[in-house]
Design a protein around this motif. Structure first.
Motif, PDB file in Angstrom:
ATOM      1  N   TRP A 109       2.091 -13.363  11.275  1.00  0.00           N
ATOM      2  CA  TRP A 109       2.329 -12.061  10.646  1.00  0.00           C
ATOM      3  C   TRP A 109       3.443 -11.312  11.372  1.00  0.00           C
ATOM      4  N   ALA A 110       3.432 -11.387  12.695  1.00  0.00           N
ATOM      5  CA  ALA A 110       4.476 -10.686  13.456  1.00  0.00           C
ATOM      6  C   ALA A 110       5.844 -11.293  13.157  1.00  0.00           C
ATOM      7  N   THR A 111       5.906 -12.595  13.079  1.00  0.00           N
ATOM      8  CA  THR A 111       7.174 -13.264  12.760  1.00  0.00           C
ATOM      9  C   THR A 111       7.626 -12.880  11.353  1.00  0.00           C
ATOM     10  N   GLY A 112       6.699 -12.890  10.423  1.00  0.00           N
ATOM     11  CA  GLY A 112       7.014 -12.483   9.056  1.00  0.00           C
ATOM     12  C   GLY A 112       7.484 -11.032   8.993  1.00  0.00           C
ATOM     13  N   ALA A 113       6.819 -10.154   9.747  1.00  0.00           N
ATOM     14  CA  ALA A 113       7.211  -8.739   9.768  1.00  0.00           C
ATOM     15  C   ALA A 113       8.592  -8.587  10.379  1.00  0.00           C
ATOM     16  N   ARG A 114       8.898  -9.309  11.436  1.00  0.00           N
ATOM     17  CA  ARG A 114      10.237  -9.240  12.053  1.00  0.00           C
ATOM     18  C   ARG A 114      11.308  -9.713  11.072  1.00  0.00           C
ATOM     19  N   ALA A 115      11.001 -10.839  10.396  1.00  0.00           N
ATOM     20  CA  ALA A 115      11.982 -11.361   9.437  1.00  0.00           C
ATOM     21  C   ALA A 115      12.187 -10.363   8.301  1.00  0.00           C
ATOM     22  N   ALA A 116      11.098  -9.769   7.820  1.00  0.00           N
ATOM     23  CA  ALA A 116      11.220  -8.767   6.745  1.00  0.00           C
ATOM     24  C   ALA A 116      11.980  -7.548   7.241  1.00  0.00           C
ATOM     25  N   GLY A 117      11.685  -7.144   8.469  1.00  0.00           N
ATOM     26  CA  GLY A 117      12.391  -5.986   9.052  1.00  0.00           C
ATOM     27  C   GLY A 117      13.870  -6.261   9.171  1.00  0.00           C
ATOM     28  N   LYS A 118      14.261  -7.431   9.623  1.00  0.00           N
ATOM     29  CA  LYS A 118      15.671  -7.787   9.762  1.00  0.00           C
ATOM     30  C   LYS A 118      16.341  -7.788   8.393  1.00  0.00           C
ATOM     31  N   LEU A 119      15.635  -8.354   7.403  1.00  0.00           N
ATOM     32  CA  LEU A 119      16.198  -8.399   6.055  1.00  0.00           C
ATOM     33  C   LEU A 119      16.406  -6.995   5.508  1.00  0.00           C
ATOM     34  N   LEU A 120      15.423  -6.137   5.693  1.00  0.00           N
ATOM     35  CA  LEU A 120      15.549  -4.752   5.223  1.00  0.00           C
ATOM     36  C   LEU A 120      16.679  -4.032   5.940  1.00  0.00           C
ATOM     37  N   ILE A 121      16.807  -4.237   7.225  1.00  0.00           N
ATOM     38  CA  ILE A 121      17.877  -3.577   7.998  1.00  0.00           C
ATOM     39  C   ILE A 121      19.231  -4.081   7.537  1.00  0.00           C
ATOM     40  N   GLU A 122      19.359  -5.379   7.319  1.00  0.00           N
ATOM     41  CA  GLU A 122      20.631  -5.934   6.864  1.00  0.00           C
ATOM     42  C   GLU A 122      20.992  -5.382   5.489  1.00  0.00           C
ATOM     43  N   ARG A 123      20.052  -5.283   4.572  1.00  0.00           N
ATOM     44  CA  ARG A 123      20.327  -4.723   3.244  1.00  0.00           C
ATOM     45  C   ARG A 123      20.680  -3.237   3.345  1.00  0.00           C
ATOM     46  N   PHE A 124      19.947  -2.578   4.197  1.00  0.00           N
ATOM     47  CA  PHE A 124      20.227  -1.157   4.364  1.00  0.00           C
ATOM     48  C   PHE A 124      21.631  -0.955   4.925  1.00  0.00           C
ATOM     49  N   ILE A 125      22.032  -1.782   5.870  1.00  0.00           N
ATOM     50  CA  ILE A 125      23.365  -1.683   6.453  1.00  0.00           C
ATOM     51  C   ILE A 125      24.404  -2.063   5.400  1.00  0.00           C
ATOM     52  N   LYS A 126      24.169  -3.071   4.615  1.00  0.00           N
ATOM     53  CA  LYS A 126      25.128  -3.479   3.574  1.00  0.00           C
ATOM     54  C   LYS A 126      25.302  -2.377   2.520  1.00  0.00           C
ATOM     55  N   LYS A 127      24.228  -1.673   2.182  1.00  0.00           N
ATOM     56  CA  LYS A 127      24.324  -0.599   1.191  1.00  0.00           C
ATOM     57  C   LYS A 127      25.148   0.560   1.744  1.00  0.00           C
TER      58      LYS A 127
END
Length: 129
Positions: A109-127
């Protein structure tokens, strides 16, 4: 000679013959009795140390048996403790398995949360760009 005199003579001769045959038999019986007496004395003399040794062995056997009976309770207590230890180890093993499973699940779950967090941060930065 009269019949009575003949009968007495025959009876006397029979008695002499009987005594003649009985003397060697009685002598042999006497020798056998003497041999038997000496055998019994010798056997008694030889058996006495054997019987004393047997008595010592039986005394030692009683002592060993009493010692075994005294230690039996200790061994039984030890075996019960070993059984309790085995049950405790099984319980600990089950708890460790549960904790390991929970840790593995939480790390997934922690690994999944980190991966989701990174994905959200990358999308947020791209926007923002």
């Amino acid at each position: 000679m009269t019949v009575t005199a003949v009968a007495v003579v025959v009876l006397a001769l029979a008695l002499v013959v009987l005594v003649a045959f009985m003397i060697p038999t009685l002598i042999e019986i006497r020798r056998a009795a003497t041999d038997l007496r000496s055998f019994v004395n010798r056997a008694g003399g030889e058996l006495k140390p054997v019987l004393q040794e047997l008595e010592k062995t039986l005394t030692e056997l009683r002592t060993v048996t009493e010692g075994i009976a005294a230690k039996r309770e200790e061994v039984q207590t030890f075996m019960e403790a070993v059984g309790d230890t085995g049950r405790n180890i099984r319980t600990i093993n089950a708890v460790i398995g549960t904790v390991a499973h929970a840790a593995a699940t939480s790390s997934v779950w922690a690994t999944g949360a980190r991966a989701a967090g990174k994905l959200l941060i990358e999308r947020f930065i791209k926007k923002r760009r």
